[in-house]
Each structure stands twice: as structure tokens, then as C-alpha cells.
Design a protein around this motif. Structure first.
Motif, PDB file in Angstrom:
ATOM      1  N   SER A 160       0.838  -1.199   0.000  1.00  0.00           N
ATOM      2  CA  SER A 160       0.000   0.000   0.000  1.00  0.00           C
ATOM      3  C   SER A 160       0.872   1.247   0.000  1.00  0.00           C
ATOM      4  O   SER A 160       1.996   1.241   0.506  1.00  0.00           O
ATOM      5  N   ARG A 161       0.330   2.332  -0.558  1.00  0.00           N
ATOM      6  CA  ARG A 161       1.025   3.622  -0.536  1.00  0.00           C
ATOM      7  C   ARG A 161       0.367   4.578   0.466  1.00  0.00           C
ATOM      8  O   ARG A 161       0.649   5.770   0.452  1.00  0.00           O
ATOM      9  N   GLU A 162      -0.475   4.048   1.329  1.00  0.00           N
ATOM     10  CA  GLU A 162      -1.107   4.896   2.333  1.00  0.00           C
ATOM     11  C   GLU A 162      -0.056   5.417   3.319  1.00  0.00           C
ATOM     12  O   GLU A 162       0.983   4.784   3.535  1.00  0.00           O
ATOM     13  N   GLU A 163      -0.358   6.547   3.939  1.00  0.00           N
ATOM     14  CA  GLU A 163       0.622   7.182   4.823  1.00  0.00           C
ATOM     15  C   GLU A 163       0.967   6.324   6.033  1.00  0.00           C
ATOM     16  O   GLU A 163       2.070   6.425   6.573  1.00  0.00           O
ATOM     17  N   TRP A 164       0.030   5.463   6.472  1.00  0.00           N
ATOM     18  CA  TRP A 164       0.332   4.653   7.649  1.00  0.00           C
ATOM     19  C   TRP A 164       1.498   3.703   7.404  1.00  0.00           C
ATOM     20  O   TRP A 164       2.197   3.322   8.350  1.00  0.00           O
ATOM     21  N   VAL A 165       1.732   3.329   6.136  1.00  0.00           N
ATOM     22  CA  VAL A 165       2.853   2.430   5.828  1.00  0.00           C
ATOM     23  C   VAL A 165       4.171   3.134   6.129  1.00  0.00           C
ATOM     24  O   VAL A 165       5.080   2.558   6.748  1.00  0.00           O
ATOM     25  N   ALA A 166       4.284   4.384   5.694  1.00  0.00           N
ATOM     26  CA  ALA A 166       5.505   5.155   5.975  1.00  0.00           C
ATOM     27  C   ALA A 166       5.698   5.334   7.473  1.00  0.00           C
ATOM     28  O   ALA A 166       6.817   5.189   7.991  1.00  0.00           O
ATOM     29  N   ARG A 167       4.617   5.637   8.195  1.00  0.00           N
ATOM     30  CA  ARG A 167       4.742   5.836   9.638  1.00  0.00           C
ATOM     31  C   ARG A 167       5.136   4.540  10.347  1.00  0.00           C
ATOM     32  O   ARG A 167       5.941   4.567  11.289  1.00  0.00           O
ATOM     33  N   LEU A 168       4.569   3.435   9.914  1.00  0.00           N
ATOM     34  CA  LEU A 168       4.906   2.140  10.517  1.00  0.00           C
ATOM     35  C   LEU A 168       6.373   1.805  10.289  1.00  0.00           C
ATOM     36  O   LEU A 168       7.091   1.425  11.229  1.00  0.00           O
ATOM     37  N   ARG A 169       6.820   1.931   9.065  1.00  0.00           N
ATOM     38  CA  ARG A 169       8.224   1.619   8.764  1.00  0.00           C
ATOM     39  C   ARG A 169       9.169   2.565   9.493  1.00  0.00           C
ATOM     40  O   ARG A 169      10.239   2.148   9.952  1.00  0.00           O
ATOM     41  N   TYR A 170       8.767   3.820   9.618  1.00  0.00           N
ATOM     42  CA  TYR A 170       9.604   4.789  10.329  1.00  0.00           C
ATOM     43  C   TYR A 170       9.738   4.394  11.796  1.00  0.00           C
ATOM     44  O   TYR A 170      10.838   4.419  12.369  1.00  0.00           O
ATOM     45  N   ALA A 171       8.629   4.034  12.414  1.00  0.00           N
ATOM     46  CA  ALA A 171       8.668   3.623  13.825  1.00  0.00           C
ATOM     47  C   ALA A 171       9.545   2.390  13.999  1.00  0.00           C
ATOM     48  O   ALA A 171      10.297   2.277  14.982  1.00  0.00           O
ATOM     49  N   TYR A 172       9.471   1.490  13.033  1.00  0.00           N
ATOM     50  CA  TYR A 172      10.283   0.269  13.096  1.00  0.00           C
ATOM     51  C   TYR A 172      11.765   0.607  12.958  1.00  0.00           C
ATOM     52  O   TYR A 172      12.603   0.123  13.739  1.00  0.00           O
ATOM     53  N   ALA A 173      12.101   1.454  11.996  1.00  0.00           N
ATOM     54  CA  ALA A 173      13.501   1.857  11.800  1.00  0.00           C
ATOM     55  C   ALA A 173      14.036   2.565  13.032  1.00  0.00           C
ATOM     56  O   ALA A 173      15.171   2.303  13.470  1.00  0.00           O
ATOM     57  N   ASP A 174      13.231   3.438  13.602  1.00  0.00           N
ATOM     58  CA  ASP A 174      13.667   4.191  14.770  1.00  0.00           C
ATOM     59  C   ASP A 174      13.881   3.270  15.974  1.00  0.00           C
ATOM     60  O   ASP A 174      14.808   3.470  16.768  1.00  0.00           O
ATOM     61  N   THR A 175      13.042   2.254  16.088  1.00  0.00           N
ATOM     62  CA  THR A 175      13.201   1.299  17.188  1.00  0.00           C
ATOM     63  C   THR A 175      14.456   0.451  17.001  1.00  0.00           C
ATOM     64  O   THR A 175      15.185   0.171  17.965  1.00  0.00           O
ATOM     65  N   LEU A 176      14.709   0.056  15.767  1.00  0.00           N
ATOM     66  CA  LEU A 176      15.948  -0.680  15.480  1.00  0.00           C
ATOM     67  C   LEU A 176      17.164   0.155  15.866  1.00  0.00           C
ATOM     68  O   LEU A 176      18.126  -0.353  16.456  1.00  0.00           O
ATOM     69  N   LEU A 177      17.109   1.427  15.544  1.00  0.00           N
ATOM     70  CA  LEU A 177      18.227   2.316  15.880  1.00  0.00           C
ATOM     71  C   LEU A 177      18.386   2.429  17.393  1.00  0.00           C
ATOM     72  O   LEU A 177      19.507   2.434  17.918  1.00  0.00           O
ATOM     73  N   ASP A 178      17.264   2.488  18.079  1.00  0.00           N
ATOM     74  CA  ASP A 178      17.285   2.553  19.543  1.00  0.00           C
ATOM     75  C   ASP A 178      17.973   1.323  20.140  1.00  0.00           C
ATOM     76  O   ASP A 178      18.609   1.406  21.195  1.00  0.00           O
ATOM     77  N   LEU A 179      17.863   0.209  19.436  1.00  0.00           N
ATOM     78  CA  LEU A 179      18.468  -1.041  19.898  1.00  0.00           C
ATOM     79  C   LEU A 179      19.904  -1.221  19.403  1.00  0.00           C
ATOM     80  O   LEU A 179      20.518  -2.257  19.637  1.00  0.00           O
ATOM     81  N   GLY A 180      20.420  -0.210  18.700  1.00  0.00           N
ATOM     82  CA  GLY A 180      21.792  -0.272  18.218  1.00  0.00           C
ATOM     83  C   GLY A 180      21.972  -1.059  16.942  1.00  0.00           C
ATOM     84  O   GLY A 180      23.110  -1.334  16.530  1.00  0.00           O
ATOM     85  N   ARG A 181      20.890  -1.404  16.263  1.00  0.00           N
ATOM     86  CA  ARG A 181      20.962  -2.183  15.018  1.00  0.00           C
ATOM     87  C   ARG A 181      20.975  -1.205  13.839  1.00  0.00           C
ATOM     88  O   ARG A 181      20.008  -1.060  13.107  1.00  0.00           O
TER      89      ARG A 181
END
Length: 211
Positions: A160-181
Motif C-alpha cells: 500500500s502507498r497509504e501514509e500509515w505504511v511510511a509511519r509504521l516503517r519509520y517507527a520500526y527503523a527508529d526502534t531498530l536504531l534505539d536497539l543499536g541495530r
């Protein structure tokens, strides 16, 4: 500006009001909707003007809550959305209410919105938005691994190209960064950019900062 510019559902929710009162309230709601993205403070004032005319109308209280949230008035937003829920039983703003709790420094209360009953009233996008907020609350409480697992249960690979996809992936990336990955985080920030045509996130800047 005409009351006819208000969407059909909202107009229906105003039908119980006297005609002239409904017309005035509707015009304020139209202006609130037009301004919420560019001038949320003024949008909030329009919603309050509608509330002054019909304080016991659910759709008006929703508008007050949504505009207050956009203006960063989280205590007011939470109060208005609670009032709307008492009036109409709607749970569509659960993610916004949970995020208000986070903003007010109460992440444990944000977690309380993640229930099967609330989720049963949300569409797919609404469930994702709730997961993003709850994951943020988990991180607030130092539970980044639990946050990551929650996000991994959502549709990270959606086409999907809906905005929630970008927000979900962003939250996931940011959490990975928080974990040092870091490498994985960079990969997911790239995946945010791929679907974030409206630039609702700062994923490009985050990637630049990662080098």
C-alpha cells in the motif's frame, strides 16, 4: 464558506440541532478541517466556537479533540475525545487518545488502550496507528524489544502507498536504531523513503545523519 462543504457524515451528525444552529456549527467545522494542517491553533478556535453552540454533540467534540491534538494541547484533546466517546461510543480515536497519554508523561496509561475490544472497532490503518503509539509507550518504559516485536506483527511489507505504511516503517527503523541495530535501521529508513511521497517523515534526514 458554506455548511454544504461539510462532509455528509458530519452533516448527518448535526441534524438533531436547530437548523440555524447547525448551519453555524457546520461552518466552523468546515474551517477547522481546512486549517488543521496549516494553522491548528485557529482550527482549534473554530472547533471551540462550534462547541459553544452545541457542547453535547459528539462530532463537534471530536473536532475539538482532533484540532487540540494537532495544536499540541494534549490534555484538552484527551478531555474532548473522552467526551465524544461518552456521547457516541466511537473508538476511532483510540490511537490519538493513547498518544495524548504518552505526551502527558503517562505511557502506562497509553498501553491500556491496546485491548481486543478497542482493536475490534478499528480498521487496518487504525490498528497500525495504535500499534505505533503503543510501541512508543513501550520504548518510553525502556521496553524497546517489546516495541519491536509489536511492530513486527504489523504489515511492514505492505504494498500500500497509504501514509500509515511510511509511519509504521519509520517507527520500526527508529526502534531498530534505539536497539543499536544501525545497518538494519538504515535499510528500513530507505524503505520509508520509498513510500513517503508526501514527506510526512524526516526519513531522508535520518539517513543522512547515519552517513
Amino acid at each position: 464558506m458554506s455548511a454544504k462543504d461539510l462532509d455528509k457524515y458530519a452533516r448527518q451528525q448535526l441534524q438533531g440541532l436547530p437548523e440555524k444552529l447547525a448551519e453555524r456549527a457546520a461552518r466552523h467545522l468546515v474551517m477547522a478541517g481546512l486549517l488543521i494542517g496549516s494553522d491548528p491553533e485557529t482550527a482549534y478556535r473554530h472547533a471551540l466556537a462550534a462547541r459553544a453552540r452545541a457542547s453535547r454533540n459528539g462530532i463537534i467534540r471530536e473536532a475539538c479533540g482532533e484540532t487540540a491534538y494537532a495544536a499540541g494541547k494534549f490534555a484538552e484533546a484527551l478531555s474532548e475525545l473522552r467526551a465524544a466517546r461518552r456521547m457516541n461510543g466511537q473508538l476511532l480515536y483510540a490511537a490519538m487518545m493513547a498518544d495524548c497519554e504518552r505526551a502527558l508523561g503517562r505511557p502506562e496509561k497509553a498501553l491500556a488502550y491496546d485491548t481486543p475490544d478497542i482493536r475490534s472497532h478499528l480498521d487496518d490503518a487504525g490498528q497500525v496507528e495504535l500499534s505505533i503509539v503503543v510501541a512508543g509507550a513501550r520504548r518510553d518504559l525502556g521496553q524497546a524489544e517489546a516495541a519491536l516485536r509489536l511492530l513486527e506483527n504489523e504489515s511492514l511489507h505492505s504494498k500500500s502507498r497509504e501514509e500509515w505504511v511510511a509511519r509504521l516503517r519509520y517507527a520500526y527503523a527508529d526502534t531498530l536504531l534505539d536497539l543499536g541495530r544501525v545497518e538494519e535501521a538504515a535499510e528500513w529508513f530507505h524503505r520509508v523513503v520509498a513510500v513517503d511521497g508526501n514527506r510526512i517523515t524526516d526519513a531522508e534526514e535520518r539517513l543522512a545523519a547515519l552517513g
